[in-house]
Scaffold this motif. Structure first.
Motif, PDB file in Angstrom:
ATOM      1  N   ARG A 105       1.874  26.713 -11.750  1.00 61.41           N
ATOM      2  CA  ARG A 105       1.416  27.727 -12.695  1.00 61.41           C
ATOM      3  C   ARG A 105      -0.050  27.527 -13.054  1.00 61.41           C
ATOM      4  O   ARG A 105      -0.788  28.477 -13.252  1.00 61.41           O
ATOM      5  N   GLY A 106      -0.471  26.269 -13.136  1.00 61.72           N
ATOM      6  CA  GLY A 106      -1.860  25.984 -13.471  1.00 61.72           C
ATOM      7  C   GLY A 106      -2.185  26.341 -14.905  1.00 61.72           C
ATOM      8  O   GLY A 106      -1.412  26.076 -15.812  1.00 61.72           O
ATOM      9  N   VAL A 107      -3.329  26.976 -15.106  1.00 63.29           N
ATOM     10  CA  VAL A 107      -3.769  27.323 -16.454  1.00 63.29           C
ATOM     11  C   VAL A 107      -3.206  28.668 -16.912  1.00 63.29           C
ATOM     12  O   VAL A 107      -3.388  29.054 -18.053  1.00 63.29           O
ATOM     13  N   ARG A 108      -2.513  29.351 -16.010  1.00 64.77           N
ATOM     14  CA  ARG A 108      -1.930  30.646 -16.370  1.00 64.77           C
ATOM     15  C   ARG A 108      -0.703  30.429 -17.244  1.00 64.77           C
ATOM     16  O   ARG A 108      -0.203  29.324 -17.363  1.00 64.77           O
ATOM     17  N   THR A 109      -0.221  31.479 -17.870  1.00 62.38           N
ATOM     18  CA  THR A 109       0.939  31.360 -18.747  1.00 62.38           C
ATOM     19  C   THR A 109       2.045  32.270 -18.245  1.00 62.38           C
ATOM     20  O   THR A 109       1.820  33.179 -17.446  1.00 62.38           O
ATOM     21  N   GLY A 110       3.251  32.010 -18.747  1.00 58.10           N
ATOM     22  CA  GLY A 110       4.372  32.889 -18.452  1.00 58.10           C
ATOM     23  C   GLY A 110       5.182  32.470 -17.234  1.00 58.10           C
ATOM     24  O   GLY A 110       5.169  31.317 -16.821  1.00 58.10           O
ATOM     25  N   TRP A 111       5.885  33.450 -16.681  1.00 53.88           N
ATOM     26  CA  TRP A 111       6.810  33.237 -15.570  1.00 53.88           C
ATOM     27  C   TRP A 111       6.462  34.171 -14.424  1.00 53.88           C
ATOM     28  O   TRP A 111       6.171  35.347 -14.631  1.00 53.88           O
ATOM     29  N   ARG A 112       6.490  33.628 -13.243  1.00 56.69           N
ATOM     30  CA  ARG A 112       6.401  34.417 -12.028  1.00 56.69           C
ATOM     31  C   ARG A 112       7.429  33.844 -11.064  1.00 56.69           C
ATOM     32  O   ARG A 112       7.585  32.636 -10.945  1.00 56.69           O
ATOM     33  N   TRP A 113       8.137  34.721 -10.386  1.00 57.82           N
ATOM     34  CA  TRP A 113       9.137  34.273  -9.427  1.00 57.82           C
ATOM     35  C   TRP A 113       8.505  33.391  -8.364  1.00 57.82           C
ATOM     36  O   TRP A 113       9.092  32.391  -7.942  1.00 57.82           O
ATOM     37  N   SER A 114       7.327  33.757  -7.913  1.00 53.92           N
ATOM     38  CA  SER A 114       6.675  32.980  -6.847  1.00 53.92           C
ATOM     39  C   SER A 114       6.375  31.553  -7.310  1.00 53.92           C
ATOM     40  O   SER A 114       6.515  30.604  -6.530  1.00 53.92           O
ATOM     41  N   TRP A 115       5.984  31.386  -8.575  1.00 51.74           N
ATOM     42  CA  TRP A 115       5.731  30.038  -9.084  1.00 51.74           C
ATOM     43  C   TRP A 115       7.025  29.228  -9.138  1.00 51.74           C
ATOM     44  O   TRP A 115       7.062  28.066  -8.742  1.00 51.74           O
ATOM     45  N   GLY A 116       8.095  29.836  -9.646  1.00 52.45           N
ATOM     46  CA  GLY A 116       9.372  29.134  -9.756  1.00 52.45           C
ATOM     47  C   GLY A 116       9.951  28.781  -8.399  1.00 52.45           C
ATOM     48  O   GLY A 116      10.434  27.665  -8.195  1.00 52.45           O
ATOM     49  N   LEU A 117       9.896  29.729  -7.466  1.00 49.74           N
ATOM     50  CA  LEU A 117      10.437  29.459  -6.126  1.00 49.74           C
ATOM     51  C   LEU A 117       9.602  28.421  -5.375  1.00 49.74           C
ATOM     52  O   LEU A 117      10.149  27.610  -4.618  1.00 49.74           O
ATOM     53  N   THR A 118       8.295  28.427  -5.606  1.00 47.38           N
ATOM     54  CA  THR A 118       7.443  27.406  -4.983  1.00 47.38           C
ATOM     55  C   THR A 118       7.798  26.021  -5.522  1.00 47.38           C
ATOM     56  O   THR A 118       7.942  25.065  -4.747  1.00 47.38           O
ATOM     57  N   ALA A 119       7.952  25.905  -6.829  1.00 43.68           N
ATOM     58  CA  ALA A 119       8.326  24.619  -7.427  1.00 43.68           C
ATOM     59  C   ALA A 119       9.694  24.162  -6.913  1.00 43.68           C
ATOM     60  O   ALA A 119       9.877  22.990  -6.576  1.00 43.68           O
ATOM     61  N   LEU A 120      10.634  25.091  -6.832  1.00 43.04           N
ATOM     62  CA  LEU A 120      11.970  24.769  -6.330  1.00 43.04           C
ATOM     63  C   LEU A 120      11.906  24.331  -4.867  1.00 43.04           C
ATOM     64  O   LEU A 120      12.549  23.354  -4.479  1.00 43.04           O
ATOM     65  N   GLY A 121      11.125  25.025  -4.061  1.00 41.78           N
ATOM     66  CA  GLY A 121      10.987  24.665  -2.640  1.00 41.78           C
ATOM     67  C   GLY A 121      10.350  23.308  -2.447  1.00 41.78           C
ATOM     68  O   GLY A 121      10.788  22.519  -1.590  1.00 41.78           O
ATOM     69  N   ILE A 122       9.332  23.007  -3.229  1.00 42.20           N
ATOM     70  CA  ILE A 122       8.686  21.692  -3.124  1.00 42.20           C
ATOM     71  C   ILE A 122       9.662  20.595  -3.533  1.00 42.20           C
ATOM     72  O   ILE A 122       9.768  19.560  -2.867  1.00 42.20           O
ATOM     73  N   ALA A 123      10.402  20.809  -4.607  1.00 42.13           N
ATOM     74  CA  ALA A 123      11.362  19.797  -5.077  1.00 42.13           C
ATOM     75  C   ALA A 123      12.464  19.575  -4.040  1.00 42.13           C
ATOM     76  O   ALA A 123      12.829  18.433  -3.752  1.00 42.13           O
ATOM     77  N   ALA A 124      12.992  20.661  -3.470  1.00 40.61           N
ATOM     78  CA  ALA A 124      14.048  20.524  -2.453  1.00 40.61           C
ATOM     79  C   ALA A 124      13.515  19.826  -1.206  1.00 40.61           C
ATOM     80  O   ALA A 124      14.197  18.977  -0.619  1.00 40.61           O
ATOM     81  N   SER A 125      12.300  20.150  -0.815  1.00 42.67           N
ATOM     82  CA  SER A 125      11.696  19.493   0.356  1.00 42.67           C
ATOM     83  C   SER A 125      11.466  18.011   0.091  1.00 42.67           C
ATOM     84  O   SER A 125      11.707  17.169   0.967  1.00 42.67           O
ATOM     85  N   TYR A 126      11.013  17.692  -1.108  1.00 39.67           N
ATOM     86  CA  TYR A 126      10.789  16.289  -1.453  1.00 39.67           C
ATOM     87  C   TYR A 126      12.106  15.519  -1.488  1.00 39.67           C
ATOM     88  O   TYR A 126      12.136  14.335  -1.157  1.00 39.67           O
ATOM     89  N   SER A 127      13.186  16.191  -1.864  1.00 41.27           N
ATOM     90  CA  SER A 127      14.486  15.501  -1.883  1.00 41.27           C
ATOM     91  C   SER A 127      14.915  15.128  -0.462  1.00 41.27           C
ATOM     92  O   SER A 127      15.511  14.071  -0.257  1.00 41.27           O
ATOM     93  N   ILE A 128      14.602  15.976   0.495  1.00 43.63           N
ATOM     94  CA  ILE A 128      14.906  15.655   1.895  1.00 43.63           C
ATOM     95  C   ILE A 128      14.063  14.467   2.351  1.00 43.63           C
ATOM     96  O   ILE A 128      14.576  13.528   2.983  1.00 43.63           O
ATOM     97  N   LEU A 129      12.771  14.490   2.027  1.00 44.20           N
ATOM     98  CA  LEU A 129      11.900  13.362   2.379  1.00 44.20           C
ATOM     99  C   LEU A 129      12.346  12.079   1.694  1.00 44.20           C
ATOM    100  O   LEU A 129      12.256  10.991   2.271  1.00 44.20           O
ATOM    101  N   ASP A 130      12.844  12.196   0.474  1.00 36.89           N
ATOM    102  CA  ASP A 130      13.341  11.036  -0.261  1.00 36.89           C
ATOM    103  C   ASP A 130      14.553  10.421   0.447  1.00 36.89           C
ATOM    104  O   ASP A 130      14.659   9.202   0.548  1.00 36.89           O
ATOM    105  N   GLU A 131      15.430  11.256   0.936  1.00 36.37           N
ATOM    106  CA  GLU A 131      16.600  10.734   1.670  1.00 36.37           C
ATOM    107  C   GLU A 131      16.185  10.102   3.003  1.00 36.37           C
ATOM    108  O   GLU A 131      16.774   9.106   3.427  1.00 36.37           O
ATOM    109  N   ILE A 132      15.185  10.663   3.649  1.00 38.03           N
ATOM    110  CA  ILE A 132      14.664  10.043   4.877  1.00 38.03           C
ATOM    111  C   ILE A 132      14.075   8.675   4.547  1.00 38.03           C
ATOM    112  O   ILE A 132      14.292   7.697   5.275  1.00 38.03           O
ATOM    113  N   HIS A 133      13.344   8.598   3.441  1.00 45.55           N
ATOM    114  CA  HIS A 133      12.799   7.313   3.000  1.00 45.55           C
ATOM    115  C   HIS A 133      13.921   6.308   2.749  1.00 45.55           C
ATOM    116  O   HIS A 133      13.832   5.146   3.147  1.00 45.55           O
ATOM    117  N   GLN A 134      15.006   6.754   2.092  1.00 45.38           N
ATOM    118  CA  GLN A 134      16.124   5.846   1.814  1.00 45.38           C
ATOM    119  C   GLN A 134      16.803   5.390   3.104  1.00 45.38           C
ATOM    120  O   GLN A 134      17.332   4.277   3.168  1.00 45.38           O
TER     121      GLN A 134
END
Length: 174
Positions: A105-134
């Motif tokens: 979101r940065g310095v902007r305020t409020g909600w945008r679907w693109s911001w939420g889906l980007t955050a969700l996608g990054i978190a899900a991708s990092y969870s896969i990388l985390d399992e590879i690390h484990q």
């Protein structure tokens, strides 16, 4: 004032006047926005090391749980320990998705679907990388179910953000 010629005659600047300039000198804008998410990613990485494997956390939690519940059986401890570890998966990615949303979101305020889906996608991708690390750590086990649980935690944060920004009732000033 004339009896103190050594004093500076210029007025002292107000804090709001100096603070933005000082903040830009200390941290660039992108780092000021992203540092909590980056720090939390490091925490998640550290939690995936040998130090936080089931064998090592069991000794810590067993002492703690036996203090609260001295007559606990070994089977009961294994079940409780399992749920503590799975709750940690959910919780760490819930927090991670919130921090990622803040960064996207940065310095902007409020909600945008693109911001939420980007955050969700990054978190899900990092969870896969985390399992590879484990999978690369000898004392850890990699599981796609853990990655799914991590992603569910991130999705719960996504849903909480959506609710917070879209569906909460606005209170009118009295």
């Amino acid at each position: 004032m004339s009896d103190q010629p050594w004093r500076n005659q210029r007025p002292v600047p107000d804090l709001p006047e100096v603070q933005p300039r000082l903040a830009k000198l200390l941290l660039p804008d992108w780092l000021r926005i992203w540092w909590p998410a980056l720090l939390w990613a490091v925490v998640i990485f550290i939690m995936s090391t040998d130090t936080f494997s089931a064998q090592h956390t069991a000794s810590f939690f067993e002492v703690l749980l036996r203090w609260f519940y001295p007559s606990m059986t070994a089977r009961q401890f294994l079940v409780i320990h399992h749920y503590i570890r799975k709750s940690a998966h959910f919780t760490e990615y819930f927090v991670f998705c919130l921090l990622l949303y803040r960064g996207v979101r940065g310095v902007r305020t409020g909600w945008r679907w693109s911001w939420g889906l980007t955050a969700l996608g990054i978190a899900a991708s990092y969870s896969i990388l985390d399992e590879i690390h484990q999978a690369l750590v000898a004392s850890r086990q990699s599981s796609p179910y853990d990655s799914l649980l991590d992603s569910v935690g991130a999705f719960a944060a996504f849903a909480a953000l959506l609710y917070w920004f879209r569906f909460r009732t606005k209170k009118s000033p009295a």
